[in-house]
Design an enzyme around this catalytic site. Structure first.
Site, mmCIF file in Angstrom:
data_model
loop_
_atom_site.group_PDB
_atom_site.id
_atom_site.type_symbol
_atom_site.label_atom_id
_atom_site.label_comp_id
_atom_site.label_asym_id
_atom_site.label_seq_id
_atom_site.Cartn_x
_atom_site.Cartn_y
_atom_site.Cartn_z
ATOM 1 N N CYS A 76 42.692 14.492 -13.059
ATOM 2 C CA CYS A 76 42.981 14.308 -14.394
ATOM 3 C C CYS A 76 41.859 14.800 -15.362
ATOM 4 O O CYS A 76 40.579 15.206 -14.962
ATOM 5 C CB CYS A 76 42.296 13.056 -14.295
ATOM 6 S SG CYS A 76 42.367 11.636 -16.103
ATOM 7 N N CYS A 135 41.208 13.803 -18.821
ATOM 8 C CA CYS A 135 40.309 13.386 -19.248
ATOM 9 C C CYS A 135 38.575 13.083 -19.899
ATOM 10 O O CYS A 135 38.744 13.827 -18.687
ATOM 11 C CB CYS A 135 40.338 12.039 -19.092
ATOM 12 S SG CYS A 135 39.679 10.593 -17.584
ATOM 13 N N CYS A 188 37.341 12.671 -16.559
ATOM 14 C CA CYS A 188 36.890 12.875 -15.318
ATOM 15 C C CYS A 188 36.850 14.418 -15.270
ATOM 16 O O CYS A 188 36.590 14.750 -14.648
ATOM 17 C CB CYS A 188 38.590 12.349 -14.265
ATOM 18 S SG CYS A 188 39.345 11.089 -14.536
ATOM 19 N N HIS A 220 39.459 6.533 -20.362
ATOM 20 C CA HIS A 220 40.044 7.541 -19.186
ATOM 21 C C HIS A 220 41.534 6.811 -18.907
ATOM 22 O O HIS A 220 42.996 6.958 -19.074
ATOM 23 C CB HIS A 220 39.504 6.982 -17.343
ATOM 24 C CG HIS A 220 40.788 7.274 -16.774
ATOM 25 N ND1 HIS A 220 41.346 8.290 -15.856
ATOM 26 C CD2 HIS A 220 40.986 6.138 -15.969
ATOM 27 C CE1 HIS A 220 41.966 8.617 -14.960
ATOM 28 N NE2 HIS A 220 42.452 6.015 -15.158
#
Length: 376
Positions: A309, A311, A314, A340
Site C-alpha cells: 500500500c 498511502c 503505509c 489509510h
C-alpha cells in the site's frame, strides 16, 4: 453532463462533468460532515489520497458556523480551500434522526438544534437556500427519510410528501441559480427516491421523480436497519425505473462488499462514514480483510498496515508504531488510520473503474471479495 463510457451488465463506468471538474464514476465520496474529514485530515491530504468528491452536511454547516457566514467568505470551496467537487446532503436525514426534537408538517420540519437547542425551521426552500449559500457542486433535495420498518401507510404518505417537496426544491433551485450574487449558478440538483423496503412504493416514486428531470437521482433510506439482502433487493428493483442517462447515488453505503454489490446493480455514487469512523478506532481495511490494531499481536509488528500500500501511513510507519499512538491517544494515530482507510476506498474505486474499462468487473469483484475473507 453525464456520459456512460462502458457497461458490464447493469454496472456503469461513466463520468459527470461539473463546474468544479469531471467526476469519474463509480466514485466514493469522502465524508467531511462539518467541512472537514474527522481525524485531522486536511484538504492537502485529500488531494494526496485520490479523493474526487468531498461531502459536507447542510444541517451541520447551517447550525455552525452558519451558511451565510460561509457565503460571505466566498462559499464552501473557498472556505475549506478545496477546488474539486463537493456534494452537500440536504439535512433531511439529520433532521429526521432528531426524532424527539422535531415536528413534520407539509411546509417543512420544525426542530431544535442539537448544539444549543434553538428552534429551527427547514423546508425544501430553506434547504435549497442554505445549499446555494454553501455553493456546493451538487445539492441534494430535501426529503423525509422514513424508517425501513415503518408501516406501509406511513411510508406512502411520507413518500408522497417527499415527491411534492422535490418539485418545490427544483423550482427554488432554478430561482437561486438565476440570482446575480449566487455562489455557484451551475449548482446541480439530485432528487431522492424513498419508500423503505416496499418495492411498489419505491418503483412508483422512482417513476414520479424521474419525470422531474433532475441532474441525478439517489436512493435514500437504505442501510438504516434492514438486512443487506433487503437493501440489494430494493436496489435491483428500483434502479431500472430511474433514468439510465443520469447518475445514481446510493446514500450512506457502505462496506467494501456493499459498494461492489451496488456497482453491479448500477450505482455510480457512494458515501459512508465507515472508513473514517472505523479508522479512528483502529479498525483498518486491507485486501485481506479488516484488522484491529488494538489487538496485542500487533504490538511488535514492524510491517506496514498493508504490504504494497502506498498511502501516507503505509509508506512510512509500522503497525506497532501506529498501535502505540492509538493506545497513547495521540491524534497522529487516528489521522494515519483514517488516511489509510480513505486511500483504500479511493483505490478500490479506481480498481473498479479500471476493471469496468477492461470488461472484467465481475471477475474483479469475485477476487476482491474472496481476498477480503482472510486475515494473515
Amino acid at each position: 453532463m453525464y456520459k456512460i463510457l462502458k457497461t458490464e451488465g447493469r454496472a456503469k463506468r461513466a463520468q459527470l462533468e461539473t463546474v468544479h471538474g469531471t467526476i469519474q464514476t463509480p466514485v466514493f465520496m469522502n465524508v467531511g460532515t462539518a467541512a472537514a474529514i474527522k481525524g485531522a485530515v486536511s484538504t492537502e491530504d485529500l488531494e494526496g489520497i485520490k479523493t474526487q468528491v468531498e461531502l459536507s452536511n447542510t444541517y451541520h454547516l447551517h447550525v455552525r458556523p452558519g451558511d451565510r457566514i460561509i457565503k460571505q467568505l466566498g462559499g464552501l470551496h473557498k472556505f475549506m480551500s478545496w477546488d474539486k467537487p463537493i456534494l452537500t446532503d440536504s439535512g433531511g436525514f439529520q433532521v429526521f434522526s432528531l426524532a424527539g426534537l422535531r415536528k413534520i408538517k407539509e411546509e417543512g420540519v420544525y426542530f431544535h438544534s442539537h448544539v444549543d437547542g434553538r428552534k429551527i425551521f427547514m423546508g425544501p426552500e430553506e434547504s435549497m437556500q442554505i445549499q446555494s449559500n454553501l455553493g456546493s457542486t451538487i445539492a441534494m433535495a430535501f426529503d423525509e427519510c422514513p424508517s425501513s420498518v415503518a408501516d406501509r401507510q406511513y411510508v406512502e404518505n411520507s413518500v408522497a410528501r417527499t415527491a411534492r417537496w422535490l418539485e418545490r426544491c427544483k423550482k427554488e433551485m432554478a430561482r437561486l441559480n438565476a440570482l446575480e450574487d449566487t455562489v455557484n449558478p451551475k449548482q446541480l440538483l439530485f432528487g431522492i427516491n424513498q419508500g423503505a423496503i416496499y418495492d411498489n412504493i419505491r418503483i412508483d416514486h422512482a417513476k414520479r421523480i424521474s419525470e422531474l428531470e433532475c441532474d441525478g437521482y439517489a436512493l435514500g433510506g437504505l442501510a438504516v436497519g434492514e438486512s443487506h439482502e433487503q437493501m440489494y433487493h430494493v436496489i435491483e428493483e428500483t434502479v431500472p425505473y430511474l433514468p439510465q442517462d443520469k447518475p445514481t447515488y446510493l446514500m450512506g453505503v457502505g462496506t467494501p462488499a456493499n459498494i461492489l454489490e451496488g456497482v453491479e446493480r448500477g450505482i455510480d455514487f457512494f458515501d459512508c462514514v465507515y472508513p473514517t469512523r472505523n479508522g479512528r478506532h483502529g479498525h483498518l481495511y486491507t485486501n485481506h480483510g479488516k484488522i484491529n490494531l488494538f489487538n496485542a499481536k500487533y504490538e511488535t509488528d514492524a510491517r506496514p498496515i498493508e504490504e504494497g500500500c502506498t498511502c501516507p501511513a503505509c509508506r512510512r510507519y509500522s503497525r506497532a508504531y501506529i498501535r502505540h499512538l492509538l493506545k497513547a491517544k495521540e491524534m497522529l494515530g487516528m489521522r494515519l488510520c483514517v488516511l489509510h482507510n480513505l486511500y483504500f476506498y479511493n483505490t478500490m474505486m479506481e480498481e473498479i473503474r479500471q476493471a469496468l474499462d477492461e470488461g472484467g468487473f465481475l471477475a474483479y469483484k469475485k477476487r476482491k471479495l474472496e481476498g477480503m475473507q482472510n486475515i494473515k
